[in-house]
Scaffold this motif. Structure first.
Motif, short mmCIF file in Angstrom:
data_model
loop_
_atom_site.label_atom_id
_atom_site.label_comp_id
_atom_site.label_asym_id
_atom_site.label_seq_id
_atom_site.Cartn_x
_atom_site.Cartn_y
_atom_site.Cartn_z
N THR A 311 0.86 -1.61 -0.05
CA THR A 311 -0.14 0.11 -0.31
C THR A 311 0.40 2.21 0.01
N ALA A 322 -3.54 -3.88 -3.93
CA ALA A 322 -3.66 -2.20 -2.89
C ALA A 322 -5.10 -3.10 -1.72
N HIS A 323 -5.13 -4.42 -1.78
CA HIS A 323 -5.86 -3.92 0.02
C HIS A 323 -4.41 -4.99 0.85
N VAL A 348 -2.90 -5.69 5.96
CA VAL A 348 -2.75 -3.94 5.73
C VAL A 348 -1.76 -3.83 7.14
#
Length: 606
Positions: A311, A322-323, A348
């Motif tokens: 990210t 992007a997760h 993340v």
């Protein structure tokens, strides 16, 4: 404690104007810190022996706390005890430890003092900036009132008021692992408190390192166990796709990853995610990776890579990734050649992968490459075994069945001659018919023997295509539809349209015919394995002749479409290679009806 952004402060104590406390005795563990002046006899008349006893008690408490920490082999428990002991030894109302990543951002936060309600109101822990970021890397930060520090930017809404403050760096192998925050001690923190916490931080660093080494050894054992399981699976002859699915699942488990991907060659020169296991797996299968991305870099260089957080990357070409935060890329190398890439992902905010994870993942990725090699070898062996079996059957038919029928024919011929001499014409005619049937049987068996010894050499293309459609009935659970036409005229009766059947063979060379049959076979197999379809249509068209002619093969189904939850698509890559070899094209996409998928393959006839 402030969560405001601010640069680090180079000083070890308070900002200009903040009162620095003189050195004093260590705080007590049971009934709070000693706050009297450093004199031979304190204001209450306590003797030097009393103060010496207090110092010995506090020193013993600090030593006990340090020993207790270094005995811990679980990082989370060691950090929790560290924060708890720091609060009790100093008498602080609030204590917390922020664990930092390689960029200095807080990745984990352990605290005591705040209620669950207060934590819920704040939403997220401090990010380690502002006053917290001003803690030096080589000493404590001691403040009488943190609100007067120049880097203080105010408390977030719902944050309890704090004034007295002590911040201490926690260093592991000369690197700042985290920061200890202490606040709200009655009477304020002393230099003695700071010295104690620096000593306790050293013990915490030892505990963290011991726990890391223990965890690394334990993880290595788990990795080895997974490697052994994979080896056993490969030796058992498990199918390629099943083996890769098992490898992805075990890798995700042992690496404590949220998602595991296996990236393999796909259509054309593209590389795509063929196997996905875990979080968001359904959205990642079939994802095509860019030729200049990290996965392809790892594949070309043959060396793995760790990314602290996807990210935070400035260049992330795949929005689907992007997760995720931490990522680990491991190339699937076999004899110096890259066969694919294993990609492990964590959500993340999760801890980063470390070097030991990468080393073991590269080893297991090599086994995944071996799984592909063994699958190809088993396929070749199966084909060789099939050809051997066909040859054996051909020999048996020739040496046994034909010879026996020939002997039977001779006996029938002798019997017919005898019956004819007796004038029994009706019986002679019956024997003549039987002889004719025997001759026809011999011809058919010889034809079968010929085709067995030279597979498909004596079979026309139309018949070979009908065979593939017939064989697919069992795997599909229903009969697929097959349409073969020449210049728009469908072949519906091979005998009545024998001339058209012959023209198809004349226009389509043997090499292209073999590839066309392979395309139909792969298309039907893919529909049977992944499409979950209720109908499949195979349409083969031969259009024109010579340089302007072409053969077109379309396989259309009404299944789930081109992105099933689990799919192996390297077979489709093989069909694309067959098309390129003849200067043709190949594509896979959603069918014109909008449901299901369509495989389209076409090449020029010459």
């Amino acid at each position: 404690m402030s969560t405001d952004d601010a640069p680090r402060c180079p000083v070890a104590h308070g900002a200009d104007g903040a009162r620095r406390r003189p050195a004093g005795p260590y705080g007590r563990l049971d009934d709070g810190p000693y706050t009297g002046p450093a004199a031979a006899v304190d204001a209450t008349g306590a003797s030097a022996d009393d103060r010496q006893h207090t110092l010995a008690t506090d020193t013993s408490s600090l030593l006990g706390a340090a020993l207790n920490l270094t005995a811990q082999l679980d990082v989370k428990e060691a950090l929790r005890r560290f924060v708890d002991r720091a609060a009790r030894l100093t008498g602080a109302r609030y204590a917390a430890l922020g664990v930092l990543d390689n960029r200095g951002e807080t990745t984990a936060f352990v605290q005591v003092g705040m209620t669950e309600e207060e934590q819920q109101i704040l939403g997220h822990p401090p990010r380690g900036r502002g006053v917290l970021g001003a803690i030096p890397v080589d000493g404590p930060l001691l403040l009488d009132d943190l609100t007067e520090h120049p880097d203080f930017g105010g408390f977030p809404e719902g944050h309890p008021p704090m004034h007295t403050f002590l911040g201490v760096p926690v260093k592991v192998q000369e690197k700042v692992y985290g920061r200890l925050y202490l606040a709200e001690k009655e009477g304020g923190f002393t230099s003695g408190d700071a010295e104690d916490m620096m000593s306790l931080a050293e013990a915490a660093a030892v505990a963290v390192e011991n726990a890391r080494l223990y965890t690394e050894a334990r993880n290595r054992e788990r990795w080895i166990a997974v490697s052994q399981d994979i080896t056993t699976t490969l030796l058992e002859g498990t199918e390629e796709e099943e083996a890769l699915e098992m490898i992805a699942a075990r890798l995700r488990e042992v690496a404590e990853a949220d998602t595991a991907l296996i990236i393999l060659p796909s259509v054309g020169d593209a590389w795509a995610c063929e196997i996905a296991e875990g979080y968001r797996a359904g959205q990642l299968v079939g994802l095509v990776f860019p030729p200049d991305g990290r996965a392809m870099t790892v594949l070309k260089e043959g060396t793995g890579m760790i990314v602290d957080s996807l990210t935070r990357l400035r260049t992330l070409r795949l929005a689907e990734l992007a997760h995720f935060g931490p990522a680990l890329y491991a190339p699937m190398m076999l004899r110096g050649e890259g066969r694919g890439v294993v990609l492990l992902l964590r959500r993340v905010g999760a801890p980063e992968f470390d070097r030991s994870d990468l080393v073991m993942a590269e080893s297991v990725a090599g086994q995944a490459a071996l799984a592909l090699e063994l699958a190809a070898a088993r396929h070749a062996q199966d084909v060789a075994s099939l050809l051997d079996e066909r040859s054996r059957i051909a020999r048996d038919l020739h040496d046994l069945a034909i010879q026996q029928l020939f002997a039977t024919g001779m006996q029938l011929a002798s019997a017919r001659a005898t019956v004819a001499e007796r004038g029994e014409e009706e019986l002679a005619d019956l024997l003549e018919e039987s002889l004719t049937s025997v001759d026809e049987s011999v011809k058919q068996i010889r034809s079968i023997v010929h085709s067995l010894r030279e597979p498909d050499a004596a079979v026309v293309l139309v018949e070979r295509l009908r065979r593939e459609a017939s064989l697919a009935r069992q795997s599909l659970g229903f009969a697929p539809s097959l349409i073969i036409d020449l210049d728009g005229t469908p072949i519906t009766d091979d005998q009545a349209q024998a001339d058209l059947v012959t023209q198809i063979d004349d226009r389509v060379g043997a090499d292209i015919a073999d590839d066309a049959v392979a395309v139909v076979r792969e298309g039907l197999a893919n529909a049977a394995k992944h499409a979950k379809a209720s109908s499949v249509l195979v349409h083969v068209q031969v259009l024109g002749t010579g340089f302007t002619g072409r053969i077109v093969v379309d396989v259309t189904d009404d299944g789930v479409g081109v992105a099933p939850s689990v799919s192996r698509r390297s077979g489709l890559g093989n069909l694309a290679a067959r098309a390129r070899r003849h200067g043709g094209t190949f594509s896979v996409g959603r069918s014109e009806s909008g449901t299901g998928s369509q495989l389209s393959w076409q090449v020029p006839l010459t």
